[in-house]
Design a protein around this motif. Structure first.
Motif, PDB file in Angstrom:
ATOM      1  N   ALA A 178       0.348  -1.009   0.272  1.00  0.00           N
ATOM      2  CA  ALA A 178       0.179   0.100  -0.152  1.00  0.00           C
ATOM      3  C   ALA A 178       1.075   1.219  -0.206  1.00  0.00           C
ATOM      4  O   ALA A 178       2.077   0.974   0.766  1.00  0.00           O
ATOM      5  N   VAL A 179       0.327   2.279  -0.400  1.00  0.00           N
ATOM      6  CA  VAL A 179       0.969   4.053  -1.005  1.00  0.00           C
ATOM      7  C   VAL A 179       1.478   3.800   0.729  1.00  0.00           C
ATOM      8  O   VAL A 179       2.346   4.599   1.005  1.00  0.00           O
ATOM      9  N   THR A 180       0.199   3.993   1.754  1.00  0.00           N
ATOM     10  CA  THR A 180       0.753   4.486   3.195  1.00  0.00           C
ATOM     11  C   THR A 180       1.730   3.630   3.793  1.00  0.00           C
ATOM     12  O   THR A 180       2.663   4.341   3.787  1.00  0.00           O
ATOM     13  N   ALA A 181       2.468   2.396   3.388  1.00  0.00           N
ATOM     14  CA  ALA A 181       2.700   1.394   4.540  1.00  0.00           C
ATOM     15  C   ALA A 181       4.024   1.835   3.248  1.00  0.00           C
ATOM     16  O   ALA A 181       5.448   1.403   4.596  1.00  0.00           O
ATOM     17  N   PHE A 182       4.560   1.780   1.952  1.00  0.00           N
ATOM     18  CA  PHE A 182       5.600   2.830   1.414  1.00  0.00           C
ATOM     19  C   PHE A 182       6.093   3.908   1.625  1.00  0.00           C
ATOM     20  O   PHE A 182       7.184   4.067   2.121  1.00  0.00           O
ATOM     21  N   GLY A 183       5.278   4.828   2.551  1.00  0.00           N
ATOM     22  CA  GLY A 183       5.508   6.021   2.951  1.00  0.00           C
ATOM     23  C   GLY A 183       5.872   5.986   4.192  1.00  0.00           C
ATOM     24  O   GLY A 183       7.184   6.767   4.276  1.00  0.00           O
ATOM     25  N   GLU A 184       5.705   5.352   4.613  1.00  0.00           N
ATOM     26  CA  GLU A 184       6.317   4.787   6.355  1.00  0.00           C
ATOM     27  C   GLU A 184       7.573   4.278   6.511  1.00  0.00           C
ATOM     28  O   GLU A 184       7.769   5.373   6.965  1.00  0.00           O
ATOM     29  N   ARG A 185       7.546   3.587   5.129  1.00  0.00           N
ATOM     30  CA  ARG A 185       8.926   3.382   4.879  1.00  0.00           C
ATOM     31  C   ARG A 185       9.831   4.288   4.776  1.00  0.00           C
ATOM     32  O   ARG A 185      11.031   4.473   5.136  1.00  0.00           O
TER      33      ARG A 185
END
Length: 179
Positions: A40-47
């Motif tokens: 998910a884009v949100t998970a990528f953004g957090e990483r």
């Protein structure tokens, strides 16, 4: 077919200026997988946010007509880093005794695939690194194994496996000399 000759490669050591471009390209690159929690884009953004605060962070973005078409980013990892701790089997000390660079992500918009753009981004990312080894993780099934084969053709060899998070697929850890 798009040609790689029309790209401009830019290197960044601060995330703020390019975070939006990275998220936009990521969303298109990973579109078929965005329904999975790890992708998910949100998970990528957090990483991405976490990785950007780690030592030696750098990102390379490729632009065509001032529009982002591909990216890579990574950072330095030291002996004892969680990256190495999650790798099984444990690696030979020659890989971990000195800092290495972890290429955390690389992606190219679908229309730019097969043009050499990914390799140019990769090589530009490594050009200014002083670490002896570069490592990355790849889902062997990604692109029906084509991505794994591509990295092997660039000189990477599989040295183990890792599952960075419960939501992540099992990944092959690959490594090569930076030069």
């Amino acid at each position: 077919m798009t040609t790689a000759a029309a790209i401009e490669l830019r290197t960044f050591t601060e995330l703020d200026a390019v975070r939006g471009d990275l998220l936009d390209v990521y969303a298109e690159v990973r579109a078929p997988l965005l329904h999975l929690p790890n992708y998910a884009v949100t998970a990528f953004g957090e990483r991405l946010d976490r990785h950007s605060t780690e030592p030696g962070f750098a990102a390379v973005l490729a632009y065509a007509d001032d529009q982002p078409v591909g990216y890579s980013y990574g950072n330095r990892i030291e002996s004892g880093d969680r990256y190495w701790q999650r790798t099984n089997p444990a690696l030979d000390e020659k890989y971990t005794v000195h800092p290495a660079v972890a290429l955390k992500e690389i992606g190219v918009r679908p229309v730019w695939r097969g043009t050499g753009t990914a390799r140019q981004i990769h090589d530009t990312f490594l050009a200014s690194r002083d670490e002896q080894y570069v490592t990355l993780m790849v889902n062997e099934a990604a692109g029906d194994g084509k991505v794994h084969a591509l990295y092997r053709s660039w000189g990477y060899e599989g040295v183990g496996h890792s599952q960075p998070s419960p939501a992540s697929p099992r990944l092959t850890v690959m490594i090569r000399r930076t030069r």
